[in-house]
Enzyme design. Structure first.
Site, short mmCIF file in Angstrom:
data_model
loop_
_atom_site.label_atom_id
_atom_site.label_comp_id
_atom_site.label_asym_id
_atom_site.label_seq_id
_atom_site.Cartn_x
_atom_site.Cartn_y
_atom_site.Cartn_z
N GLU A 1 -3.77 -12.98 -6.87
CA GLU A 1 -3.47 -14.09 -5.66
C GLU A 1 -2.49 -13.99 -5.68
O GLU A 1 -1.54 -14.24 -6.24
CB GLU A 1 -4.60 -15.43 -7.15
CG GLU A 1 -5.89 -14.99 -7.46
CD GLU A 1 -6.98 -15.62 -6.09
OE1 GLU A 1 -6.74 -15.91 -5.29
OE2 GLU A 1 -7.89 -14.43 -6.18
N LEU B 1 4.63 -9.69 2.03
CA LEU B 1 4.76 -9.47 0.82
C LEU B 1 6.72 -8.03 0.26
O LEU B 1 7.00 -7.97 -0.78
CB LEU B 1 3.55 -8.11 0.02
CG LEU B 1 2.55 -8.38 0.19
CD1 LEU B 1 1.50 -7.74 -0.44
CD2 LEU B 1 2.82 -9.50 -1.27
N LEU C 1 6.54 -11.34 -24.66
CA LEU C 1 6.73 -10.97 -22.94
C LEU C 1 7.22 -9.64 -22.92
O LEU C 1 8.63 -9.16 -23.14
CB LEU C 1 7.60 -11.43 -22.79
CG LEU C 1 7.77 -11.71 -20.96
CD1 LEU C 1 6.63 -12.12 -20.32
CD2 LEU C 1 8.60 -12.71 -20.56
N ASP D 1 12.84 -15.34 -3.34
CA ASP D 1 13.59 -15.60 -2.06
C ASP D 1 13.99 -16.64 -2.00
O ASP D 1 14.22 -17.71 -2.19
CB ASP D 1 12.53 -14.77 -1.25
CG ASP D 1 12.75 -14.69 0.28
OD1 ASP D 1 14.38 -14.36 0.10
OD2 ASP D 1 12.41 -14.52 0.98
N HIS E 1 23.39 -15.90 -5.05
CA HIS E 1 22.73 -15.13 -6.41
C HIS E 1 22.92 -15.25 -7.75
O HIS E 1 21.92 -15.43 -8.61
CB HIS E 1 22.99 -14.13 -5.79
CG HIS E 1 22.84 -13.70 -3.96
ND1 HIS E 1 21.33 -12.97 -3.85
CD2 HIS E 1 23.36 -12.53 -4.21
CE1 HIS E 1 21.11 -12.86 -3.07
NE2 HIS E 1 22.30 -12.33 -2.61
N ASN F 1 17.98 -17.07 -1.74
CA ASN F 1 19.22 -17.61 -2.59
C ASN F 1 20.18 -17.53 -1.29
O ASN F 1 21.27 -18.27 -1.35
CB ASN F 1 19.65 -16.63 -2.96
CG ASN F 1 18.74 -16.10 -4.30
OD1 ASN F 1 17.76 -16.66 -4.57
ND2 ASN F 1 18.90 -14.94 -5.03
C1 IPE Z 1 12.64 -9.63 -0.50
O1 IPE Z 1 13.41 -10.00 0.12
C2 IPE Z 1 13.13 -8.72 -1.48
C3 IPE Z 1 13.41 -9.21 -3.12
C4 IPE Z 1 12.44 -10.51 -2.89
C5 IPE Z 1 14.46 -8.60 -3.70
P1 IPE Z 1 14.25 -9.77 1.02
O2 IPE Z 1 14.30 -11.39 0.93
O3 IPE Z 1 14.87 -8.72 0.83
O4 IPE Z 1 12.33 -10.10 2.47
P2 IPE Z 1 12.66 -9.56 3.89
O5 IPE Z 1 13.59 -9.28 4.15
O6 IPE Z 1 12.87 -11.63 4.34
O7 IPE Z 1 11.14 -9.67 3.98
C1 IPE Z 2 16.46 -13.26 -2.70
O1 IPE Z 2 17.46 -13.68 -1.54
C2 IPE Z 2 17.27 -12.49 -3.56
C3 IPE Z 2 17.70 -11.04 -2.90
C4 IPE Z 2 16.46 -10.21 -1.49
C5 IPE Z 2 17.87 -10.33 -3.67
P1 IPE Z 2 18.21 -13.57 -0.30
O2 IPE Z 2 19.50 -13.20 -0.55
O3 IPE Z 2 16.75 -12.47 0.49
O4 IPE Z 2 18.23 -14.95 0.34
P2 IPE Z 2 17.01 -15.46 2.31
O5 IPE Z 2 16.06 -14.35 2.39
O6 IPE Z 2 18.38 -14.60 2.97
O7 IPE Z 2 17.76 -17.11 1.84
MG MG Z 3 14.94 -13.12 1.41
#
Ligand code: IPE
Ligand code: IPE
Ligand code: MG
Length: 246
Positions: free
Chosen positions: A212, A200, A136, A25, A42, A27
């Site tokens: 964990e 989660l 892996l 998370d 991304h 990006n």
């Molecule tokens: C969780 O991240 C999904 C992925 C990493 C693919 P999100 O950015 O979508 O989650 P929320 O919206 O913050 O809960």
């Molecule tokens: C995680 O990064 C990647 C995906 C959920 C696909 P985000 O795109 O959710 O990045 P934030 O949370 O907006 O920073």
């Molecule tokens: Mg996110």
């Protein structure tokens, strides 16, 4: 901070996690911070995936599951969704030969719903190249949602029940497990989430009952192998009780 080689040397090889799940998370926030588009965030994130996969091989991890696209991510703009689907496919096509050469088994887990048949077929066609490998196991959670996974499991279960494949009293946790996308994949021992969010977000909700959890403020594109090994070292300091008194 210690360097990568020093951190690796500190690992207890006898108590490695079997399976690590990663919620990649941050990006979008990384992109904002670096004055670029979310899609570039991304793309940069895909580079961090490569580093963590390499580290997993070096550590000797058996299973790595990365959350790439959730069933809730369809709520983003058309442009971002399209860009993500394309990036995931392009990365798979670019990397599959090298992954295969490195003895990695690549599988996608998630719902086929919402993805076109040709997109789905292309995933399988590419992943298949790696399926004779023994190293892996890299699982990509793509169009994955834990609740959707349970819904689809119940649908299949009820359908098998209706043709007398089993009796009601045969339903137990191991039978349910067999109907999940993660049939044959052990539960994650350690779940890592980047970017400081403490949730989660529908990732492996059945499977993570006793995982964990490890969180870091680092945004996913900045996550590196040192931090990955640090997470494993922290995991090795934990005492897992599974409800028993110790
Ligand atoms: C969780 O991240 C999904 C992925 C990493 C693919 P999100 O950015 O979508 O989650 P929320 O919206 O913050 O809960
Ligand atoms: C995680 O990064 C990647 C995906 C959920 C696909 P985000 O795109 O959710 O990045 P934030 O949370 O907006 O920073
Ligand atoms: Mg996110």
């Amino acid at each position: 901070m210690m360097n990568y080689k020093e951190l690796i040397a500190k690992l207890d090889r006898n108590s490695l996690p079997n399976h690590i799940g990663v919620i990649m998370d941050g990006n979008g926030r990384w992109a904002k911070k670096n004055n670029t588009t979310r899609l570039n965030g991304h793309k940069k994130g895909a580079g961090a995936v490569r580093e963590i996969v390499e580290a997993s091989v070096e550590v000797g991890l058996e299973y790595l599951t990365i959350y790439a696209f959730s069933t809730e991510n369809w709520r983003r703009s058309k442009q971002e969704v399209h860009g993500l689907l394309k990036l995931i496919m392009n990365t798979l096509m670019q990397e599959i030969d090298e992954l295969t050469k490195n003895n990695i088994v690549v599988k996608f887990i998630g719902s086929p719903k919402g993805l076109s048949q040709s997109y789905y077929d292309q995933i399988v066609e590419n992943c298949r190249k790696s399926w004779n490998n023994t190293g892996l196991n890299l699982n990509v959670a793509m169009n994955y949602g834990g609740r959707q996974e349970i819904v689809e499991a119940v649908q299949k279960l009820v359908s098998d029940y209706s043709i007398n494949k089993f009796q009601a009293e045969d339903i137990d946790r191991s039978l349910i497990q067999k109907y999940l996308y993660t049939d044959n994949i052990p539960d994650p021992d350690l779940l890592i989430r980047t970017s400081g969010e403490l949730r989660l977000s529908n990732f492996l909700i059945w499977q993570s009952a006793y995982s964990e959890l490890w969180f870091t403020e680092t945004l996913w594109p900045d996550f590196n192998r040192q931090e990955f090994v640090q997470a494993i070292l922290d995991y090795q300091m934990r005492q897992r009780r599974f409800g028993a008194a110790k």
